[in-house]
Design an enzyme around this catalytic site. Structure first.
Site, short mmCIF file in Angstrom:
data_model
loop_
_atom_site.label_atom_id
_atom_site.label_comp_id
_atom_site.label_asym_id
_atom_site.label_seq_id
_atom_site.Cartn_x
_atom_site.Cartn_y
_atom_site.Cartn_z
N ASP A 121 0.67 -1.16 0.01
CA ASP A 121 0.10 -0.11 -0.18
C ASP A 121 0.80 1.36 0.10
OD1 ASP A 121 0.73 0.31 2.56
OD2 ASP A 121 -1.14 -0.38 3.31
N LYS A 147 -3.86 3.84 -2.09
CA LYS A 147 -4.66 5.13 -2.72
C LYS A 147 -3.73 6.18 -3.35
CE LYS A 147 -7.20 7.05 0.48
NZ LYS A 147 -7.88 7.84 1.32
N MET A 205 -3.94 9.99 11.43
CA MET A 205 -4.68 10.26 10.50
C MET A 205 -5.57 11.46 10.98
SD MET A 205 -6.16 6.50 9.23
CE MET A 205 -6.10 5.74 10.74
N1 SAH Z 1 -0.22 0.73 10.35
C1 SAH Z 1 0.43 2.30 10.49
C2 SAH Z 1 -0.70 3.46 10.59
C3 SAH Z 1 -1.77 3.19 9.48
S1 SAH Z 1 -2.84 4.54 9.48
C4 SAH Z 1 1.18 2.52 11.55
O1 SAH Z 1 1.55 1.39 12.35
O2 SAH Z 1 2.33 3.33 11.41
C5 SAH Z 1 -2.24 5.91 8.47
C6 SAH Z 1 -1.27 6.93 9.52
O3 SAH Z 1 -0.27 6.60 9.96
C7 SAH Z 1 -0.98 8.30 8.74
O4 SAH Z 1 -2.37 8.97 8.63
C8 SAH Z 1 -0.11 8.92 10.05
O5 SAH Z 1 -0.99 9.54 10.94
C9 SAH Z 1 0.50 7.59 10.22
N2 SAH Z 1 1.85 7.32 9.68
C10 SAH Z 1 2.03 6.73 8.90
N3 SAH Z 1 3.42 6.52 8.40
C11 SAH Z 1 3.76 8.03 8.82
C12 SAH Z 1 4.90 8.48 8.78
N4 SAH Z 1 6.25 8.24 7.96
N5 SAH Z 1 5.09 9.83 9.32
C13 SAH Z 1 4.09 10.26 9.88
N6 SAH Z 1 2.91 9.65 10.14
C14 SAH Z 1 2.94 8.29 9.73
#
Ligand code: SAH
Length: 265
Positions: A55, A77, A191
């Site tokens: 993804d 997306k 998010m």
């Molecule tokens: N499974 C992922 C979260 C998925 S939801 C995890 O454990 O990190 C997606 C959200 O994760 C994004 O909207 C953001 O809030 C956060 N996110 C994921 N990667 C990120 C990054 N490199 N920097 C900042 N926020 C991140």
């Protein structure tokens, strides 16, 4: 077996049977962004995969680790495109397990933190498809850490809340701001960039002082990482002025002040 494509029980071994494999699906956490933050086990799974279903948040560099001939399928997306529906992704994983011995479902951060990984696992289970979970480093913890913010610290924060500002029904309505405002724990929102103003307002309306330290970390752990620090009252405006982009982690609590000592800059 709701919505499952299989009819009846299927064998759960990995032997080649009449031209197709009853393979395994590996649900792998890719880590927060820096490709080196995948686990050793996760990287091995990527390198050995016959097919990778990935993804938007899984680091593209990791795909270069795939072996030649590995089928790579993007299901995330992209702006102006429709996301592949979750049901379609579930079905795809089950289908690929018939085709290949090793299918990797590569997801950003950790598999079970807001990634709908649980739904994929349940679907595979219902279909009798063997799957293995390889957890990842979540952005919820690693994002703040790489910006110099520990999510707990002795005497300052004895725990943390991790909540999503996005949900199936009405987003922010489900967040228990009162519990977050009353406790001494760090508040972490995923998010949430597009709703930063409402989040800050929700916390302040629930009694959290507007002077509480807050930070937004955009594209954490990557070369594009940007950090914006302010207090709760002004964080939304400052993050807007700094033109921070998604993905972003929002952190609220006294631990943010530790960045002065622990931050790189
Ligand atoms: N499974 C992922 C979260 C998925 S939801 C995890 O454990 O990190 C997606 C959200 O994760 C994004 O909207 C953001 O809030 C956060 N996110 C994921 N990667 C990120 C990054 N490199 N920097 C900042 N926020 C991140």
């Amino acid at each position: 077996m709701p919505g499952c494509i299989w009819q009846g029980e299927l064998p759960v071994n990995q032997t080649k049977r009449k031209g197709f494999y009853m393979g395994t699906v590996y649900l792998v956490g890719a880590g927060p962004g820096d490709p080196e933050l995948i686990t050793v086990k996760g990287l091995k799974a990527v390198q050995e995969a016959d097919c990778i279903v990935y993804d938007r948040l899984a680091s593209p560099e990791l795909l270069r680790e795939a072996k030649p001939g590995c089928e790579q399928i993007y299901v995330g997306k992209a702006s102006h495109n429709h996301t592949m529906r979750q049901e379609e992704i579930n079905r795809l994983l089950a289908e690929k397990s018939r085709e290949y011995e090793k299918t990797v479902r590569l997801k950003g951060g950790d598999v079970y933190v807001f990634g709908r990984g649980g739904e994929e696992g349940m679907y595979l289970k219902d279909c009798g498809v063997p799957f293995e979970i390889i957890p990842g480093v979540t952005s919820a913890i690693a994002g703040p850490a790489c910006a110099g913010i520990p999510v707990t610290h002795r005497g300052i924060a004895s725990g943390f809340h991790v909540v999503t500002a996005h949900s199936q029904s009405d987003q922010l309505a489900e967040i228990d701001f009162r519990a977050m405002a009353e406790g001494k724990e760090t508040c972490i929102f995923l998010m949430g960039l597009g709703k930063l103003e409402e989040i800050a307002r929700g916390l302040m309306d629930a009694g959290m002082p507007g002077s509480t330290e807050a930070a937004v970390i955009s594209c954490a752990t990557t070369a594009r990482q940007q950090v914006c620090v302010s207090d709760l009252e002004h964080i939304s405006r400052k993050a807007g002025e700094a033109r921070l982009v998604s993905p972003a982690v929002i952190v609220v609590g006294q631990v943010v002040s530790l960045r002065e000592k622990l931050g790189a800059e």
